[in-house]
Design an enzyme around this catalytic site. Sequence first.
Site, short mmCIF file in Angstrom:
data_model
loop_
_atom_site.label_atom_id
_atom_site.label_comp_id
_atom_site.label_asym_id
_atom_site.label_seq_id
_atom_site.Cartn_x
_atom_site.Cartn_y
_atom_site.Cartn_z
N GLY A 1 0.80 -1.41 -0.02
CA GLY A 1 0.10 0.07 0.23
C GLY A 1 0.89 1.13 0.13
O GLY A 1 0.70 2.15 0.85
N ILE B 1 -2.93 -0.42 -4.57
CA ILE B 1 -4.30 -1.31 -5.37
C ILE B 1 -5.00 -0.24 -6.09
O ILE B 1 -5.61 -0.61 -7.31
CB ILE B 1 -5.12 -1.94 -4.20
CG1 ILE B 1 -6.17 -2.81 -4.88
CG2 ILE B 1 -5.79 -0.69 -3.47
CD1 ILE B 1 -7.07 -3.57 -3.84
N ASN C 1 -2.99 -5.96 -5.76
CA ASN C 1 -3.99 -6.37 -4.23
C ASN C 1 -3.16 -7.37 -3.50
O ASN C 1 -2.96 -8.56 -3.69
CB ASN C 1 -5.23 -6.90 -4.77
CG ASN C 1 -6.15 -7.29 -3.70
OD1 ASN C 1 -5.65 -7.48 -2.43
ND2 ASN C 1 -7.30 -7.76 -3.53
N LEU D 1 2.44 1.10 6.11
CA LEU D 1 2.73 2.39 6.81
C LEU D 1 1.14 3.28 6.31
O LEU D 1 0.89 3.33 5.35
CB LEU D 1 3.49 3.27 5.84
CG LEU D 1 5.26 2.64 5.97
CD1 LEU D 1 6.14 3.63 5.41
CD2 LEU D 1 5.47 1.92 7.11
N ASP E 1 -5.13 1.66 5.51
CA ASP E 1 -6.55 2.11 5.70
C ASP E 1 -7.06 1.41 7.08
O ASP E 1 -6.62 0.31 7.18
CB ASP E 1 -7.28 1.34 4.41
CG ASP E 1 -8.67 1.71 4.20
OD1 ASP E 1 -9.17 2.43 5.42
OD2 ASP E 1 -9.46 1.64 3.41
N THR F 1 6.38 9.67 4.20
CA THR F 1 5.36 9.47 3.57
C THR F 1 4.23 10.53 3.36
O THR F 1 4.42 11.20 4.37
CB THR F 1 4.23 8.14 3.88
OG1 THR F 1 3.85 8.39 5.22
CG2 THR F 1 5.15 6.90 3.77
N GLU F 2 3.28 10.88 2.33
CA GLU F 2 2.46 11.62 2.43
C GLU F 2 1.43 11.76 3.54
O GLU F 2 1.34 12.81 4.18
CB GLU F 2 1.78 11.88 1.16
CG GLU F 2 2.17 12.12 -0.27
CD GLU F 2 3.40 11.12 -0.70
OE1 GLU F 2 3.57 10.32 -0.04
OE2 GLU F 2 4.10 11.87 -1.68
#
Lengths: 507, 264
Positions: free
Chosen positions: B70, B94, B136, B156, B159, B237-238
């Site tokens: 992810g 994904i 996936n 990281l 969801d 990461t964002e």
Amino acid sequence: MTVYYPYTHLFYGPSHTVAISGPHIQVINTTTGDVLHSTALFADEARSAVLKSGPIRCAAVDKNLEYLVTTGEDKILKLWEVDGLKLLSERELPKKPTGLAFSADAQSILASDKFGDIFRYPFVHVPSTVTQKKDALSSHENPSGGQLILGHASPLNAFLLTHDERYIITADRDEHIRVSWYPQGYNIEMYCPGHSKFVSAIHVPKFDQNKLISGGGDPDLKVWDWMTGEIKHAIDVAEAIDPFLVVRAVKRRRGGYDDDEEDEAAEGNGSKRRKGKGRAKGKDRQEEEKESEEGPTASSSQPITENAEKVLVIQKIGSFEADGVPTIIFSAVGATALFTFPYRDGVTASDIRHFDFGRPITNFTIADDGLVWALLDSEWTPDGVPSGSGIPFVKVLKFSLGQLVEAPSGSHSALLLTLNGTSLVEASVDDIKKLSLYIDLKSMPKYADKPEEAEETTEAPLDKKLSNRELGRMKRKQIVLEKAGGVGVGEGEEEEEPLGKKSKSEL
Amino acid sequence: MAKRKRTQATSSQIENFLLPQKKHYRQRAHANPFSDHSLDYPSSPGVIHWASHYPAFHDTGKIPEFADIGCGFGGLLIALAPLFPDVLMLGMEIRVQVSQYVEDRIAALRVTASESSAGIDAIPHDYQNVSVVRANAMKFLPNYFSKHSLSSLFFLFPDPHFKSRKHKARIISPTLLAEYAFVLRPGGIVYTITDVKDLHEWMKVHLTAFPLFEPVDEETLRKEGKGPIIDAVYTSTEEGKKVQRNGGDKWLACFRRVQVSRNS
């Protein structure tokens, strides 16, 4: 015209045999053919309990044929004592089961389900007095306190314990065959990778226990060394099966799985995202999600025409030694024949032999004496109306001179007569439809490929905003490609999309 | 939302222009991992042509060792790439638009690096060791990675799937952990971080309970020289930056792959 339930399972034993048709279980004396016990003859209450569970989907017996486990439509696992057909226990399963098995000592019952998990239950059921409390950390519903052995992220179609019961092999709808320790299923020994469609049948032959034979939607059966995950051999069976594939699949609109769909649908209704998306009305939410992910598709604006097509689903694989020759036997969902080939190196499609019954086969059983009992859907007709034709529901074959032939009458005749006579259970036309014997033809394949192709051609003209977006991307990408210099655009693109198809709409 | 400056991007205008812009790759934040996406995936790790992902490494026979599950917009990969120039890293995402963004981003970084690497970047680097696939991971991780081939696995800011009925869609679950343990070599590390306390507890509980993982604290990992990785996990990461801007908490939990023997 009288219509009968076709048999779906037959467990053959030297003294007694268990036959399952529709919701009913019957125990028959193998020698005399006398029906010893039958749920169809149960008294009112017990009978309605049997009927309430619906057609029996999964069934297994222990190796001595003393005990039987069944599940119907209601996620209730029933444990029966074959002698007397006594219901010993009922357990609620967390998800729709797809397969059952006993351990060799009959002390454990394994159940696989559509969620992809395998749970183990002890023979003796001690109903829990406290309801399972679901807290923020519980990941799996487990109403009957089973032991979670392992889990895949897609529906399990088949599983087996190896002969020494040190490994459990599982196969799922996403092409995976997994070899895990048993009972420590969290320790994955190996995958057998190489199928490009769902795997629906696996088998370890007794005469070569290091090998696994698998089949599903792919045109070939594959022979694996399951410890190393290496493919040893593949034999093309699709062409041999094709002429006998009489049941056609009506294409499903979506390839999702019902458990999940129920959830999704329940939650999708009335959600905010649904509003303002009138276009998506009446579609299940997976489709909607797909749209939002991958842009509008051509198929979303027009109904998909239902068309029947041939779908290959390997139903069952077995093996036996016929005149000292190791032989593989298999069937396909909706096909009217049984197929065999000798198990040896270098075997090819031309070595496949078949026996055609003229009616779709629902299951087969190999008895210890080498006879093959084939269960037939004799009510089947191309238009789906039960035939009531009275043709046999069970046939017995033997292997002779390299192929299957109908067995001449002998010690099996009494049982065969009963199965095709007194033990048939009457059904209504509706009952037969509810059996959904060929549901696998619809539920196994995935139908996600076409929309993406459509996306590539129709995306830009459909939506102006999207095309701005595309332009914005393209401007930069082109310069990047040019900068990549001497490589050449085509080659450059390949570098970026090494796995092939994906979305190439940018170009 | 205004476009933010990426720390990895240089001040060069050309380079900024070449880098893909997120506004061209918008997509909602969630994907249903159980639906049949139109994915294209290899039938086994053996058939993947890694050289096309990592052309500069084509004759080394190397395969990815770090996997970012992810990977989102690819911040971690871009941050780690210069730190481990000899380690191949693969991001899995994904969402088709987002994975496309990362793909374009890496392509742009590779081009700009080869042109102007001298002195502009803090660490000159060509980003040849990072790549991304749309995949996936819940379903197809073993299609990409063979047994024990990875040394680091990153989860990281996954969801959170807040509703309990959605917990089954979480990327960490008792059954999926078996697959992570399969691709991770003994001694390898799983890094998890989230700004959602409940999810942190969830991941910690399930990873700790899993027989093939044991918790390892940040200090120990830093002593082993994995400090730069942990720093990148926190900040690169964002999502990590967003949490930082909003002054939120971040919970890190790391685990080491261990082996067990058979119950007899």
